[in-house]
Design a protein around this motif. Structure first.
Motif, PDB file in Angstrom:
ATOM      1  N   LEU A 154       0.825  -1.211   0.000  1.00  0.00           N
ATOM      2  CA  LEU A 154       0.000   0.000   0.000  1.00  0.00           C
ATOM      3  C   LEU A 154       0.862   1.266   0.000  1.00  0.00           C
ATOM      4  O   LEU A 154       0.472   2.296   0.535  1.00  0.00           O
ATOM      5  CB  LEU A 154      -0.961  -0.008   1.189  1.00  0.00           C
ATOM      6  CG  LEU A 154      -2.030  -1.117   1.179  1.00  0.00           C
ATOM      7  CD1 LEU A 154      -2.963  -0.978   2.372  1.00  0.00           C
ATOM      8  CD2 LEU A 154      -2.841  -1.118  -0.112  1.00  0.00           C
ATOM      9  N   LEU A 198       2.210   4.619  -1.129  1.00  0.00           N
ATOM     10  CA  LEU A 198       1.527   5.686  -1.877  1.00  0.00           C
ATOM     11  C   LEU A 198       2.457   6.329  -2.898  1.00  0.00           C
ATOM     12  O   LEU A 198       3.662   6.419  -2.670  1.00  0.00           O
ATOM     13  CB  LEU A 198       1.036   6.764  -0.898  1.00  0.00           C
ATOM     14  CG  LEU A 198       0.067   6.301   0.183  1.00  0.00           C
ATOM     15  CD1 LEU A 198      -0.403   7.489   1.000  1.00  0.00           C
ATOM     16  CD2 LEU A 198      -1.122   5.566  -0.421  1.00  0.00           C
ATOM     17  N   VAL A 212      -6.866   5.196  -5.716  1.00  0.00           N
ATOM     18  CA  VAL A 212      -6.508   4.349  -4.574  1.00  0.00           C
ATOM     19  C   VAL A 212      -5.382   3.395  -4.961  1.00  0.00           C
ATOM     20  O   VAL A 212      -5.182   3.080  -6.136  1.00  0.00           O
ATOM     21  CB  VAL A 212      -7.745   3.545  -4.052  1.00  0.00           C
ATOM     22  CG1 VAL A 212      -8.988   4.413  -4.011  1.00  0.00           C
ATOM     23  CG2 VAL A 212      -8.012   2.273  -4.859  1.00  0.00           C
ATOM     24  N   TRP A 214      -6.845  -1.796   0.786  1.00  0.00           N
ATOM     25  CA  TRP A 214      -6.703  -0.677  -0.152  1.00  0.00           C
ATOM     26  C   TRP A 214      -6.736   0.646   0.613  1.00  0.00           C
ATOM     27  O   TRP A 214      -7.148   0.681   1.776  1.00  0.00           O
ATOM     28  CB  TRP A 214      -7.816  -0.717  -1.203  1.00  0.00           C
ATOM     29  CG  TRP A 214      -9.218  -0.616  -0.673  1.00  0.00           C
ATOM     30  CD1 TRP A 214      -9.884  -1.577   0.056  1.00  0.00           C
ATOM     31  CD2 TRP A 214     -10.122   0.492  -0.795  1.00  0.00           C
ATOM     32  NE1 TRP A 214     -11.152  -1.120   0.387  1.00  0.00           N
ATOM     33  CE2 TRP A 214     -11.314   0.138  -0.134  1.00  0.00           C
ATOM     34  CE3 TRP A 214     -10.039   1.738  -1.409  1.00  0.00           C
ATOM     35  CZ2 TRP A 214     -12.424   0.993  -0.066  1.00  0.00           C
ATOM     36  CZ3 TRP A 214     -11.151   2.598  -1.345  1.00  0.00           C
ATOM     37  CH2 TRP A 214     -12.316   2.211  -0.689  1.00  0.00           C
ATOM     38  N   ARG A 215      -6.327   1.699  -0.067  1.00  0.00           N
ATOM     39  CA  ARG A 215      -6.226   3.020   0.578  1.00  0.00           C
ATOM     40  C   ARG A 215      -6.366   4.124  -0.456  1.00  0.00           C
ATOM     41  O   ARG A 215      -5.632   4.118  -1.458  1.00  0.00           O
ATOM     42  CB  ARG A 215      -4.821   3.106   1.186  1.00  0.00           C
ATOM     43  CG  ARG A 215      -4.774   3.782   2.509  1.00  0.00           C
ATOM     44  CD  ARG A 215      -3.366   3.739   3.035  1.00  0.00           C
ATOM     45  NE  ARG A 215      -2.996   5.089   3.423  1.00  0.00           N
ATOM     46  CZ  ARG A 215      -1.776   5.449   3.766  1.00  0.00           C
ATOM     47  NH1 ARG A 215      -0.793   4.602   3.739  1.00  0.00           N
ATOM     48  NH2 ARG A 215      -1.547   6.690   4.136  1.00  0.00           N
ATOM     49  N   PHE A 246      -5.674   7.848  -1.903  1.00  0.00           N
ATOM     50  CA  PHE A 246      -4.616   8.841  -1.643  1.00  0.00           C
ATOM     51  C   PHE A 246      -4.897  10.180  -2.325  1.00  0.00           C
ATOM     52  O   PHE A 246      -4.193  11.166  -2.069  1.00  0.00           O
ATOM     53  CB  PHE A 246      -3.236   8.305  -2.052  1.00  0.00           C
ATOM     54  CG  PHE A 246      -3.099   8.045  -3.526  1.00  0.00           C
ATOM     55  CD1 PHE A 246      -3.428   6.806  -4.050  1.00  0.00           C
ATOM     56  CD2 PHE A 246      -2.662   9.045  -4.387  1.00  0.00           C
ATOM     57  CE1 PHE A 246      -3.322   6.566  -5.421  1.00  0.00           C
ATOM     58  CE2 PHE A 246      -2.542   8.812  -5.745  1.00  0.00           C
ATOM     59  CZ  PHE A 246      -2.880   7.570  -6.267  1.00  0.00           C
ATOM     60  N   ALA A 292      -3.480  12.517   0.376  1.00  0.00           N
ATOM     61  CA  ALA A 292      -2.831  11.998   1.581  1.00  0.00           C
ATOM     62  C   ALA A 292      -1.726  12.934   2.051  1.00  0.00           C
ATOM     63  O   ALA A 292      -0.854  13.326   1.271  1.00  0.00           O
ATOM     64  CB  ALA A 292      -2.267  10.612   1.294  1.00  0.00           C
ATOM     65  N   TRP A 307     -13.918   9.024   2.599  1.00  0.00           N
ATOM     66  CA  TRP A 307     -13.005   8.500   3.633  1.00  0.00           C
ATOM     67  C   TRP A 307     -11.741   9.365   3.683  1.00  0.00           C
ATOM     68  O   TRP A 307     -11.312   9.812   4.743  1.00  0.00           O
ATOM     69  CB  TRP A 307     -12.701   7.043   3.284  1.00  0.00           C
ATOM     70  CG  TRP A 307     -11.584   6.367   4.026  1.00  0.00           C
ATOM     71  CD1 TRP A 307     -10.937   6.794   5.149  1.00  0.00           C
ATOM     72  CD2 TRP A 307     -10.980   5.099   3.668  1.00  0.00           C
ATOM     73  NE1 TRP A 307      -9.972   5.882   5.509  1.00  0.00           N
ATOM     74  CE2 TRP A 307      -9.978   4.843   4.635  1.00  0.00           C
ATOM     75  CE3 TRP A 307     -11.192   4.178   2.644  1.00  0.00           C
ATOM     76  CZ2 TRP A 307      -9.185   3.683   4.586  1.00  0.00           C
ATOM     77  CZ3 TRP A 307     -10.414   3.032   2.608  1.00  0.00           C
ATOM     78  CH2 TRP A 307      -9.429   2.791   3.558  1.00  0.00           C
ATOM     79  N   LEU A 308     -11.144   9.624   2.519  1.00  0.00           N
ATOM     80  CA  LEU A 308      -9.904  10.408   2.458  1.00  0.00           C
ATOM     81  C   LEU A 308     -10.150  11.849   2.911  1.00  0.00           C
ATOM     82  O   LEU A 308      -9.361  12.411   3.681  1.00  0.00           O
ATOM     83  CB  LEU A 308      -9.340  10.389   1.032  1.00  0.00           C
ATOM     84  CG  LEU A 308      -8.027  11.140   0.847  1.00  0.00           C
ATOM     85  CD1 LEU A 308      -6.892  10.445   1.588  1.00  0.00           C
ATOM     86  CD2 LEU A 308      -7.686  11.281  -0.633  1.00  0.00           C
ATOM     87  N   GLY A 312     -10.927  -1.625   8.997  1.00  0.00           N
ATOM     88  CA  GLY A 312     -10.973  -0.387   8.223  1.00  0.00           C
ATOM     89  C   GLY A 312     -12.371  -0.117   7.707  1.00  0.00           C
ATOM     90  O   GLY A 312     -13.257  -0.966   7.799  1.00  0.00           O
TER      91      GLY A 312
END
Ligand code: IPD
Ligand code: CA
Length: 282
Positions: free
Chosen positions: A3, A5, A115, A125-126, A128, A145, A236-237, A251
């Protein structure tokens, strides 16, 4: 799962791209909204509707993202999408708040997030870079991010920050409900548990805007079960970057997504996680 970035130069460029495509899709959705919006199809249940504009907005987003970033994958709510090789996936909701759009309630948004990881894997997942754009109010909630979250309206912008609320009994809590009757009944039981412990409930009808509302201090907290990655990726971000505490089981995700002002970080997750285990699981 890796993950890592992308660097901030790329993240900033993708945040700007997200804003550009969300604005153009949002204008399309508003400018071409017929006086009487018709339901084009239903999905999971008879009340889970898709309008012609949901599909048109997604097609527009897909075409613009493919043109600008041909190696990225795209995951959207409606039919169509794209695979990619760059390791970046665009997670898009072409109209979040479709029922509001159907009725002409001015609380719907285009949600676009870049993401890393696999959005189909909880915790894997995340986001950014991303934006949530309400084309009726012209409000663009934008974040990347490590760079904070901003509300942009026309030429002006301001940083987003949650409320100072630190008491569950004073908390104004947003939530939402799914489309399936059985899930709604369980969600209603959780609300019944919660109502005597908080100030009040709001149900605005767009998960993406609900998350941004916590970020903007318009509500103190939010939770929902049954969300899809496209409902929550950008919000979310935005919430996280505004200083909101965001979580869920493994999460934010389908099982539970919660977001709250920092002063509620002890009480709120505990009460919604306990209630979700009690009413939504099993
Ligand atoms: C819905 C909205 C709603 C939430 C539902 C979502 P849609 O998305 O975000 O607020 O309660 O869980 O499915 O169908 O309008 O894109
Ligand atoms: Ca949605």
């Amino acid at each position: 799962m890796d993950l890592t970035l992308p660097d901030d130069t790329l993240a900033a460029a993708l945040e700007a791209l997200a804003a550009d495509v969300a604005r153009s899709a949002g204008r399309l959705v508003v400018d071409e909204r017929p006086d009487a919006v018709e339901v084009a199809a239903t999905k999971s249940t008879a009340t889970d509707v898709v309008t012609a504009m949901d599909q048109a907005s997604q097609d527009h987003l897909l075409a613009r993202l493919r043109e600008a970033r041909p190696d990225d994958a795209v995951l959207g709510e409606e039919d169509g999408g794209a695979t990619g090789t760059s390791g970046i996936t665009w997670v898009i909701d072409p109209i979040d708040g479709t029922v509001n759009y159907l009725y002409g309630i001015p609380a719907y948004a285009v949600s676009v997030a870049a993401v890393v990881g696999d959005p189909s894997v909880p915790g894997g997942w995340r986001p950014f870079a991303g934006v949530v754009f309400n084309p009726v109010t012209d409000e663009l909630f934008s974040a990347r991010a490590g760079a904070g979250a901003r509300l942009v309206v026309g030429e002006s912008q301001r940083p987003l920050a949650p409320t100072a609320c630190d008491s569950l009994g004073q908390a104004l809590v947003a939530t939402g409900f799914g489309y399936a009757a059985e899930r709604r009944e369980r969600q209603g039981r959780l609300v019944l548990d919660l109502l005597p412990q908080i100030r009040d409930i709001r149900r605005a009808g767009s998960a993406a805007l609900d998350l941004c509302a916590v970020a903007a201090g318009r509500v103190d907290a939010y939770y929902e079960t049954g969300l899809n990655p496209w409902d929550l990726a950008a919000g979310w971000l935005v919430a996280l970057e505004a200083g909101v505490h965001v979580g869920g089981f493994d999460g934010p995700g389908e099982a539970l997504t919660w977001a709250c002002a920092p002063g509620l970080a002890d009480a709120f997750p505990d009460v919604v996680e306990t209630g979700t285990r009690r009413h939504l699981e099993g």
